[in-house]
Design an enzyme around this catalytic site. Structure first.
Site, PDB file in Angstrom:
ATOM      1  NE  ARG A  12      -2.881  -0.456   3.216  1.00 11.65           N
ATOM      2  CZ  ARG A  12      -3.921  -1.287   3.108  1.00 11.65           C
ATOM      3  NH1 ARG A  12      -4.965  -0.954   2.387  1.00 11.65           N
ATOM      4  NH2 ARG A  12      -3.899  -2.457   3.717  1.00 11.65           N
ATOM      5  CE1 TYR A  13       0.125   4.096   4.045  1.00  9.20           C
ATOM      6  CE2 TYR A  13       0.369   1.812   4.720  1.00  9.20           C
ATOM      7  CZ  TYR A  13      -0.312   3.011   4.776  1.00  9.20           C
ATOM      8  OH  TYR A  13      -1.428   3.116   5.571  1.00  9.20           O
ATOM      9  NE  ARG A  31       4.569   1.908   6.114  1.00  4.44           N
ATOM     10  CZ  ARG A  31       4.526   3.141   5.627  1.00  4.44           C
ATOM     11  NH1 ARG A  31       5.478   3.563   4.806  1.00  4.44           N
ATOM     12  NH2 ARG A  31       3.530   3.942   5.924  1.00  4.44           N
ATOM     13  CB  CYS A  44      -5.463 -15.600  15.220  1.00  2.59           C
ATOM     14  SG  CYS A  44      -5.484 -14.545  13.765  1.00  2.59           S
ATOM     15  CB  CYS A  83     -10.049 -10.057  17.999  1.00  2.00           C
ATOM     16  SG  CYS A  83      -8.362 -10.536  18.441  1.00  2.00           S
ATOM     17  CB  CYS A  97     -10.736  -9.748  13.603  1.00  2.00           C
ATOM     18  SG  CYS A  97      -9.453  -9.948  12.356  1.00  2.00           S
ATOM     19  NE  ARG A 127      -5.301  -7.850   7.111  1.00  2.00           N
ATOM     20  CZ  ARG A 127      -4.181  -7.395   7.691  1.00  2.00           C
ATOM     21  NH1 ARG A 127      -3.653  -8.056   8.708  1.00  2.00           N
ATOM     22  NH2 ARG A 127      -3.580  -6.314   7.235  1.00  2.00           N
ATOM     23  CG  ASP A 133     -10.053  -0.997  10.699  1.00  2.00           C
ATOM     24  OD1 ASP A 133      -9.877   0.180  10.340  1.00  2.00           O
ATOM     25  OD2 ASP A 133      -9.132  -1.756  11.079  1.00  2.00           O
ATOM     26  CG  ASP A 158      -6.032   1.276   7.847  1.00  2.00           C
ATOM     27  OD1 ASP A 158      -5.853   1.746   6.705  1.00  2.00           O
ATOM     28  OD2 ASP A 158      -5.314   0.400   8.369  1.00  2.00           O
ATOM     29  CE  LYS A 175      -2.407   1.063  10.234  1.00  2.00           C
ATOM     30  NZ  LYS A 175      -1.676   0.457   9.111  1.00  2.00           N
TER      31      LYS A 175
END
Ligand code: SF4
Length: 349
Positions: free
Chosen positions: A89-90, A93, A102, A106, A109, A111, A272, A309, A316
């Protein structure tokens, strides 16, 4: 309790879900993965209907109610994925998602449509090679962020291979690992695991995701100390969650706990727009007010950046409160007006 709880029946047997609620939770668990590690289950007070640890991990029927603003890929990972497992995205990185599982799932989450035992599979050997080739071919990539899923669910031997492959790329200088493991499954942090994630000749950073001060148990603190003592700096990230940490006292305790563990508070994420998470989200105004109160209460060392985000993948941005406005200000001295922590206005020429 020695095993991770993965079904409504197991949650019920462990006393974390009353029999009267079990039937309503089955469709939630069928839709979104459930996992609560022994370390987190032990923290939950079954007699507290508002327990902040339970709110993060025990499914809730409200998760099946999605608002029209919510989306399955809230931060636009897929739109920025040139090869499987990479999100670019950037310019300098990339994210590298080796796994989509995981240790805990959560309820908020971002995702949640991708992770879980029924979510996307982890990368195959061929996909990993393609991901390393993609990074190797782009000299502007300075930092690789291992995320997922939680990379520290992988065996140390597989992590070692991944970190070695990344460290061998000349222009990659930083390997950053985003994880909940040191808090939710501290027993996984062994000397072998720490040695595996240490990028030789490069810098490894570990970013711990934790949202409530109770998550930093003595075992979690010991695991983090082991990582830091091995020369790996740690940062924190937390999600601002209604009924978990949307309280100035709780946030201050959490940030101080991080700093006491030598973990620098890094990001406080605005939650999010993941489907069925509205009951856990606050407003941005409420988040800014909490940040203002945090600024007045604890030292600069304890301040995370409050981040949004932008839905859809634009990236972000910090959305913390502003202390500066243009104009003459109430002091009439011209220039800009600065608000002090107590709310008083001051001119700066
Ligand atoms: S550990 Fe991270 S990726 Fe996994 S469920 Fe929680 S927020 Fe999602």
């Amino acid at each position: 309790m020695t095993a991770t709880l993965r079904s409504v029946a197991q949650l019920q047997n462990a006393g974390l879900v009353p029999a009267s609620r079990a039937a309503a939770l089955e469709p939630v668990a069928a839709r979104y993965a459930v996992a609560i590690t022994p370390a987190m289950a032990a923290l939950i007070d079954p007699n507290d209907p508002d327990d902040p640890i339970a709110r993060q991990f025990v499914p809730d029927p409200a998760e099946l109610v999605a608002s029209p603003h919510e989306r399955s890929d809230p931060i636009g990972d897929d739109a920025f994925s040139p090869v499987e497992g990479i999100v670019h995205r950037y310019p300098d990185r990339v994210l590298l998602k080796l796994v989509h599982t995981c240790p805990v799932y959560c309820r908020f989450c971002f995702r949640r449509e991708m992770v879980g035992p029924n979510g996307r599979p982890g990368l195959t050997a061929r996909q990993r090679t393609a991901a390393y080739d993609y990074i190797r071919a782009r000299p502007q990539i300075w930092e690789v962020i291992l995320t997922g899923g939680d990379p520290l669910v992988l065996p140390a031997s597989r992590l070692r291979k991944a970190v070695e492959a990344l460290a061998a790329i000349d222009h990659v200088k930083i390997v950053r690992i985003h994880t909940r493991v040191p808090a939710v499954a501290p027993e996984r942090i062994t000397a072998d695991m720490i040695d595996a994630i240490k990028a030789r000749g490069k810098a490894t950073y570990v970013v711990l995701h934790a949202n409530h001060p109770r998550e930093l148990t003595p075992a979690a603190r010991a695991a983090c100390a082991q990582i830091i003592d091995a020369g790996i700096p740690m940062l924190s990230q937390s999600v601002l969650l209604r009924g978990v940490n949307d309280d100035a006292d709780v946030l201050a305790k959490l940030m101080r706990a991080f700093v006491a563990c030598r973990i620098k508070p890094y990001y406080l994420h605005h939650a999010d727009l993941a489907p069925g998470t509205g009951h856990l989200r606050t407003s941005i105004e409420a988040g800014q007010e909490l940040m203002r109160r945090l600024r007045g209460r604890v030292s600069g060392l304890c301040q995370p950046a409050y981040m949004l985000d932008i839905p859809g993948g634009a990236g972000k941005v910090p959305i913390g409160p502003q202390y500066i406005s243009s104009g003459d200000g109430e002091t009439g001295e011209g220039g800009i007006e600065v608000r002090a922590i107590d709310g008083t206005a001051h001119g700066y020429p």
